[in-house]
Design an enzyme around this catalytic site. Structure first.
Site, mmCIF file in Angstrom:
data_model
loop_
_atom_site.group_PDB
_atom_site.id
_atom_site.type_symbol
_atom_site.label_atom_id
_atom_site.label_comp_id
_atom_site.label_asym_id
_atom_site.label_seq_id
_atom_site.Cartn_x
_atom_site.Cartn_y
_atom_site.Cartn_z
ATOM 1 N N ASP A 51 67.355 51.448 39.477
ATOM 2 C CA ASP A 51 66.346 52.131 38.796
ATOM 3 C C ASP A 51 66.681 53.296 38.306
ATOM 4 O OD1 ASP A 51 64.639 50.046 39.861
ATOM 5 O OD2 ASP A 51 64.719 50.806 41.853
ATOM 6 N N LYS A 64 70.151 44.787 39.872
ATOM 7 C CA LYS A 64 68.889 44.314 39.583
ATOM 8 C C LYS A 64 68.389 45.204 38.484
ATOM 9 C CE LYS A 64 65.190 45.742 42.428
ATOM 10 N NZ LYS A 64 64.149 46.120 41.488
ATOM 11 N N ASP A 73 63.835 42.013 37.424
ATOM 12 C CA ASP A 73 62.816 42.101 38.428
ATOM 13 C C ASP A 73 61.517 42.727 37.748
ATOM 14 O OD1 ASP A 73 61.038 42.465 40.704
ATOM 15 O OD2 ASP A 73 62.089 44.476 41.242
ATOM 16 N N LYS A 130 58.614 41.083 38.190
ATOM 17 C CA LYS A 130 57.308 40.937 38.769
ATOM 18 C C LYS A 130 56.090 40.249 38.060
ATOM 19 C CE LYS A 130 58.320 44.400 42.379
ATOM 20 N NZ LYS A 130 59.282 44.968 41.755
ATOM 21 N N LEU A 131 56.252 39.129 37.231
ATOM 22 C CA LEU A 131 54.996 38.721 36.362
ATOM 23 C C LEU A 131 53.902 38.185 37.070
ATOM 24 C CD1 LEU A 131 57.203 36.510 33.623
ATOM 25 C CD2 LEU A 131 56.779 38.972 33.898
ATOM 26 N N HIS A 132 52.774 38.607 36.574
ATOM 27 C CA HIS A 132 51.562 38.027 37.503
ATOM 28 C C HIS A 132 50.421 38.206 36.299
ATOM 29 C CE1 HIS A 132 48.597 39.014 40.919
ATOM 30 N NE2 HIS A 132 48.027 38.097 40.170
ATOM 31 N N ASP A 133 50.173 36.987 35.724
ATOM 32 C CA ASP A 133 49.256 36.766 34.554
ATOM 33 C C ASP A 133 48.769 35.431 34.773
ATOM 34 O OD1 ASP A 133 47.806 37.113 32.081
ATOM 35 O OD2 ASP A 133 49.358 38.619 31.582
ATOM 36 N N ILE A 134 47.769 34.873 33.576
ATOM 37 C CA ILE A 134 47.448 33.562 33.746
ATOM 38 C C ILE A 134 48.632 32.671 33.469
ATOM 39 C CG2 ILE A 134 45.059 34.319 32.805
ATOM 40 C CD1 ILE A 134 45.930 33.282 29.940
ATOM 41 N N ASN A 143 49.664 30.240 31.424
ATOM 42 C CA ASN A 143 50.172 29.840 30.080
ATOM 43 C C ASN A 143 51.038 31.107 29.676
ATOM 44 O OD1 ASN A 143 50.122 28.652 27.294
ATOM 45 N ND2 ASN A 143 49.027 30.327 26.829
ATOM 46 N N THR A 166 57.333 45.704 49.871
ATOM 47 C CA THR A 166 57.488 46.371 51.056
ATOM 48 C C THR A 166 56.917 47.706 51.155
ATOM 49 O OG1 THR A 166 59.591 46.589 49.775
ATOM 50 C CG2 THR A 166 59.678 45.069 51.512
ATOM 51 N N ARG A 175 67.334 50.464 54.404
ATOM 52 C CA ARG A 175 67.557 51.731 54.595
ATOM 53 C C ARG A 175 68.948 51.838 55.297
ATOM 54 N NH1 ARG A 175 65.690 51.891 50.672
ATOM 55 N NH2 ARG A 175 63.789 53.140 50.041
ATOM 56 N N GLN A 178 59.030 53.508 51.288
ATOM 57 C CA GLN A 178 59.265 52.165 51.607
ATOM 58 C C GLN A 178 58.552 52.145 53.324
ATOM 59 O OE1 GLN A 178 59.886 49.538 50.108
ATOM 60 N NE2 GLN A 178 61.674 49.764 48.697
ATOM 61 N N GLY A 225 68.303 50.079 46.689
ATOM 62 C CA GLY A 225 68.372 51.089 45.466
ATOM 63 C C GLY A 225 68.980 52.435 45.907
ATOM 64 N N ARG A 226 68.035 53.356 46.105
ATOM 65 C CA ARG A 226 68.321 54.623 46.347
ATOM 66 C C ARG A 226 69.465 54.988 47.194
ATOM 67 N NH1 ARG A 226 62.033 55.877 46.452
ATOM 68 N NH2 ARG A 226 62.283 53.728 47.300
#
Ligand code: C5P
Length: 236
Positions: A10, A34, A61, A63-67, A69, A121, A183, A192, A212-213
């Site tokens: 990140d 990632k 990563d 994180k798709l969220h749509d219609i 098509n 999370t 962690r 988190q 990540g961190r």
């Protein structure tokens, strides 16, 4: 079955990510990385190509969220980048997840592993009830979303390691659990909410941990990565 530590890169720019990955140069490690929205939106697809050229496996990563098509067409573009893993939100429901899989499968013989986010999370029971108006116990929500993802043909889910065992119980041992919210003992949880150590995540049945961190912000990132590998993979 594959089991690995995925490092969440990140960072805001490719310079920062390469500077970070160069630390691993002489260690013999080539971490699975990632790439999230921050880096992908700032650097575009070439960051994925560059990481693949350097020999890293890449979990994209977004994180798709749509219609359905839109998700199918987007997934087609992303799988052309030869990413190893990508994801959608299970909340987009069955038709959207099936469309995502269709998009992944339509261009490549070897498609990326496709997984679904169950509940982030950073979301806990209270937030879910208050903001999402979901009153079911969080563990049930996660298992039910995992089942939907499996029915749509996906390979696994992103969940907290606290839920990995339950997901495997309802979806089987082969269905992947990719678990952020890791962690190190005595580390800060930060934003988190549902967290575990690498060793506990391993014992709980996580297939991949996303860290990540605890690695990127460590004073010695390579040592922190090595610690995660040893705790999570043990003598595998
Ligand atoms: O720094 P930290 O270890 O908390 O990073 C966790 C990474 O996993 C972040 O890149 C975050 O976007 C991602 N993630 C998450 N929870 C999910 C899905 C992805 O924390 N449910």
């Amino acid at each position: 079955m594959a089991k690995d530590v995925i490092v969440a890169c990140d960072f805001p720019s490719k310079e920062r990510v390469f500077e970070f990955l160069d630390l691993f140069g002489s260690s013999g490690y080539k971490p699975y990385v990632k790439i999230g929205m921050e880096l992908f939106y700032s650097e575009g697809p070439q960051i994925v190509r560059a990481l693949k050229r350097r020999g890293h496996q890449v979990f994209l990563d977004l994180k798709l969220h749509d219609i359905p098509n839109t998700v199918e067409r987007t997934m087609r573009v992303l799988s052309d980048l030869n990413v190893d893993m990508c994801n959608v939100h299970a909340m987009g429901s069955g038709p959207m997840m099936r469309a995502a899989l269709e998009g992944c499968s339509s261009t490549n013989d070897s498609r990326p592993v496709l997984i679904a986010i169950t509940q982030l999370t950073s979301t806990d029971q209270e937030t879910m009830e208050r903001d999402l108006l979901i009153k079911e116990p969080l563990a049930n929500v996660v298992s039910s979303y995992a089942k939907n993802a499996q029915n749509a043909g996906l390979d696994g889910v992103v969940c907290s390691p606290l839920e990995a065992r339950e997901v495997h119980k309802s979806c089987g041992a082969e269905f992947l659990t990719v678990t952020p919210g890791i962690r190190l003992a005595h580390g800060e949880a930060g934003d988190q909410r549902r967290v575990m150590t690498p060793r506990a995540a391993c014992e709980a049945g996580s297939d991949y941990i996303v860290v990540g961190r605890p690695i990127t912000a460590a004073s010695d990132p390579v040592a922190a990565y090595e610690y995660c590998i040893e705790e999570f993979l043990g003598n595998d």
